[in-house]
Design a protein around this motif. Structure first.
Motif, mmCIF file in Angstrom:
data_model
loop_
_atom_site.group_PDB
_atom_site.id
_atom_site.type_symbol
_atom_site.label_atom_id
_atom_site.label_comp_id
_atom_site.label_asym_id
_atom_site.label_seq_id
_atom_site.Cartn_x
_atom_site.Cartn_y
_atom_site.Cartn_z
ATOM 1 N N LYS A 1 8.661 37.106 16.894
ATOM 2 C CA LYS A 1 8.308 37.260 18.303
ATOM 3 C C LYS A 1 9.501 36.969 19.197
ATOM 4 O O LYS A 1 10.204 35.976 19.003
ATOM 5 C CB LYS A 1 7.160 36.316 18.678
ATOM 6 C CG LYS A 1 5.834 36.675 18.009
ATOM 7 C CD LYS A 1 4.733 35.737 18.475
ATOM 8 C CE LYS A 1 3.393 36.093 17.830
ATOM 9 N NZ LYS A 1 2.329 35.187 18.296
ATOM 10 N N TYR A 2 9.673 37.828 20.195
ATOM 11 C CA TYR A 2 10.735 37.608 21.179
ATOM 12 C C TYR A 2 10.247 36.527 22.132
ATOM 13 O O TYR A 2 9.121 36.548 22.599
ATOM 14 C CB TYR A 2 10.997 38.915 21.941
ATOM 15 C CG TYR A 2 12.193 38.878 22.845
ATOM 16 C CD1 TYR A 2 13.452 39.187 22.357
ATOM 17 C CD2 TYR A 2 12.063 38.522 24.174
ATOM 18 C CE1 TYR A 2 14.564 39.159 23.169
ATOM 19 C CE2 TYR A 2 13.169 38.484 25.007
ATOM 20 C CZ TYR A 2 14.424 38.802 24.495
ATOM 21 O OH TYR A 2 15.512 38.755 25.316
ATOM 22 N N HIS A 3 11.102 35.523 22.423
ATOM 23 C CA HIS A 3 10.662 34.438 23.282
ATOM 24 C C HIS A 3 11.783 34.018 24.218
ATOM 25 O O HIS A 3 12.922 34.435 24.070
ATOM 26 C CB HIS A 3 10.220 33.240 22.443
ATOM 27 C CG HIS A 3 11.361 32.594 21.720
ATOM 28 N ND1 HIS A 3 11.942 33.139 20.595
ATOM 29 C CD2 HIS A 3 12.030 31.432 21.979
ATOM 30 C CE1 HIS A 3 12.925 32.343 20.173
ATOM 31 N NE2 HIS A 3 13.000 31.305 20.999
ATOM 32 N N VAL A 4 11.458 33.186 25.188
ATOM 33 C CA VAL A 4 12.440 32.675 26.130
ATOM 34 C C VAL A 4 12.625 31.191 25.913
ATOM 35 O O VAL A 4 11.736 30.500 25.393
ATOM 36 C CB VAL A 4 12.012 32.925 27.597
ATOM 37 C CG1 VAL A 4 11.901 34.395 27.877
ATOM 38 C CG2 VAL A 4 10.695 32.223 27.907
ATOM 39 N N ALA A 5 13.806 30.709 26.284
ATOM 40 C CA ALA A 5 14.097 29.271 26.154
ATOM 41 C C ALA A 5 13.587 28.573 27.403
ATOM 42 O O ALA A 5 14.236 28.577 28.436
ATOM 43 C CB ALA A 5 15.588 29.062 25.985
ATOM 44 N N ASP A 6 12.385 27.991 27.306
ATOM 45 C CA ASP A 6 11.798 27.376 28.488
ATOM 46 C C ASP A 6 11.848 25.842 28.457
ATOM 47 O O ASP A 6 11.146 25.171 29.214
ATOM 48 C CB ASP A 6 10.349 27.841 28.675
ATOM 49 C CG ASP A 6 9.544 27.749 27.388
ATOM 50 O OD1 ASP A 6 8.486 28.374 27.324
ATOM 51 O OD2 ASP A 6 10.012 27.055 26.445
ATOM 52 N N GLY B 1 18.802 33.386 27.476
ATOM 53 C CA GLY B 1 17.657 33.806 26.681
ATOM 54 C C GLY B 1 16.425 34.066 27.512
ATOM 55 O O GLY B 1 15.308 34.122 26.999
ATOM 56 N N LYS B 2 16.579 34.249 28.843
ATOM 57 C CA LYS B 2 15.425 34.416 29.723
ATOM 58 C C LYS B 2 15.284 35.841 30.263
ATOM 59 O O LYS B 2 14.428 36.098 31.097
ATOM 60 C CB LYS B 2 15.535 33.438 30.896
ATOM 61 C CG LYS B 2 15.442 31.978 30.479
ATOM 62 C CD LYS B 2 15.538 31.061 31.681
ATOM 63 C CE LYS B 2 15.452 29.599 31.247
ATOM 64 N NZ LYS B 2 15.562 28.677 32.400
ATOM 65 N N THR C 1 13.914 39.256 29.729
ATOM 66 C CA THR C 1 12.875 39.798 28.862
ATOM 67 C C THR C 1 13.157 41.248 28.473
ATOM 68 O O THR C 1 14.028 41.909 29.046
ATOM 69 C CB THR C 1 11.515 39.735 29.573
ATOM 70 O OG1 THR C 1 11.553 40.608 30.707
ATOM 71 C CG2 THR C 1 11.206 38.309 30.033
ATOM 72 N N ASP C 2 12.364 41.729 27.515
ATOM 73 C CA ASP C 2 12.470 43.139 27.113
ATOM 74 C C ASP C 2 12.196 44.053 28.310
ATOM 75 O O ASP C 2 12.801 45.116 28.452
ATOM 76 C CB ASP C 2 11.471 43.450 26.002
ATOM 77 C CG ASP C 2 11.980 43.010 24.649
ATOM 78 O OD1 ASP C 2 13.202 42.834 24.510
ATOM 79 O OD2 ASP C 2 11.162 42.822 23.733
ATOM 80 N N SER C 3 11.270 43.619 29.162
ATOM 81 C CA SER C 3 10.954 44.403 30.354
ATOM 82 C C SER C 3 12.167 44.510 31.273
ATOM 83 O O SER C 3 12.438 45.578 31.847
ATOM 84 C CB SER C 3 9.786 43.751 31.103
ATOM 85 O OG SER C 3 9.508 44.458 32.293
ATOM 86 N N ASP C 4 12.929 43.411 31.385
ATOM 87 C CA ASP C 4 14.144 43.419 32.199
ATOM 88 C C ASP C 4 15.179 44.368 31.618
ATOM 89 O O ASP C 4 15.841 45.124 32.346
ATOM 90 C CB ASP C 4 14.731 42.014 32.297
ATOM 91 C CG ASP C 4 13.844 41.064 33.092
ATOM 92 O OD1 ASP C 4 13.149 41.530 34.001
ATOM 93 O OD2 ASP C 4 13.845 39.864 32.769
#
Length: 309
Positions: free
Chosen positions: A92-97, A252-253, A255-258
């Motif tokens: 899964k693609y994820h962000v570093a939150d 890492g923030k 997204t694929d949408s971006d």
């Protein structure tokens, strides 16, 4: 009845002579009507040549913008591949939150083999440079299309020149009648025949083709200028900080949408660059064929003027 026929045969030459100019007058009328046409056509030919060069340059600039855009897209794809390799966990693609995850991401980014932080930053810098080049090339293409449209719009057979050519044709027809009369009177018509033969070639050329092809060049250039303006603006947006989001990507923030948004805007810019290139190329063809149409008429004008002088 015989008397009437005899009277008619006597009367016809008198009527014909009354309507036909003396050979000298007919020659002077032909000279007045026909001389100078070649000079006006020479100016048209010169401007058509200049416009062909202008739109050819525009075609080159547009083609360059399209190629640069394609290369840029490849750089962006390779950069995203690096990010995907780093920021991909458990399918899964994820962000570093969180701060911890962000630090882990940074360490992985620096340690990644076959394309780490330095490679990513290099690719993104190249992408940005290419985006700026594409914008500049498209702006140049737009400028040449605007210039091409203006030149093509003005480079045409105007009402004065069209009228002069029509008057020349009419004068030559009158000269032919005068030659027939002069021959019956025993006058030497050798020179007059040469003039009538050369200048009568105006009847074999289509002057309207000059304007039709000029109009085609103008319309193509207008289309190219329109798509060029849109493409230049789109290219600027595609290369803006808000669309690129490089800092978010490095964290890492992004997204694929971006990434998809950036890709789509760049694709739109490339498509518009291609459309501008096609329009410039079409205008170049119209300008080149206009030169051919002008040359055909100019050759006749040159022959006619040559025998008149």
């Amino acid at each position: 009845m015989l008397k009437k026929l005899f009277f008619l045969f006597i009367l016809l030459p008198i009527v014909a002579n009354a309507e036909t100019l003396d050979l000298g007058d007919a020659l002077r009328a032909t000279y007045t009507a026909c001389v100078g046409i070649d000079e006006n056509l020479s100016d048209l030919k010169k401007m058509a040549g200049i416009n062909t060069a202008v739109t050819a340059v525009g075609t080159g600039l547009g083609a360059g913008a399209t190629v640069v855009g394609i290369v840029k897209a490849d750089k962006d794809k390779k950069a995203k591949d690096i990010i995907d390799k780093i920021n991909y966990a458990e399918g899964k693609y994820h962000v570093a939150d969180s701060e911890t995850e962000y630090n882990d991401f940074g360490s992985a980014f620096l340690a990644l083999e076959n394309g780490g932080a330095s490679e990513y930053k290099k690719l993104r810098q190249q992408s940005k440079n290419l985006g700026n080049w594409r914008t500049g090339l498209m702006a140049g293409n737009t400028a040449t299309n605007v210039a091409g449209a203006i030149i093509a719009g003005n480079n045409k057979v105007d009402a004065d020149l069209d009228t002069q050519i029509k008057n020349c044709r009419a004068a030559v027809r009158s000269l032919k009648d005068s030659i027939i009369r002069a021959r019956t009177e025993g006058v030497d018509v050798t020179e007059a025949n040469a003039i009538a033969t050369a200048c009568a070639e105006y009847d074999t050329v289509d002057v309207s083709k000059i304007n039709n092809r000029g109009r085609g060049a103008m319309i193509s250039s207008i289309i190219g200028a329109t798509t060029g303006v849109a493409g230049t603006a789109t290219s600027v947006v595609a290369n803006s900080k808000n669309v690129r989001k490089d800092k978010l990507a490095e964290q890492g923030k992004k997204t694929d949408s971006d990434w998809d948004k950036e890709k789509n805007i760049n694709t739109a810019a490339n498509v518009l660059a291609g459309a501008s290139t096609a329009a410039s190329a079409t205008a170049t063809v119209f300008n080149a064929t206009q030169i051919s149409a002008i040359k055909k008429v100019a050759d006749v004008a040159s022959k006619c003027t040559g025998v008149l002088k």
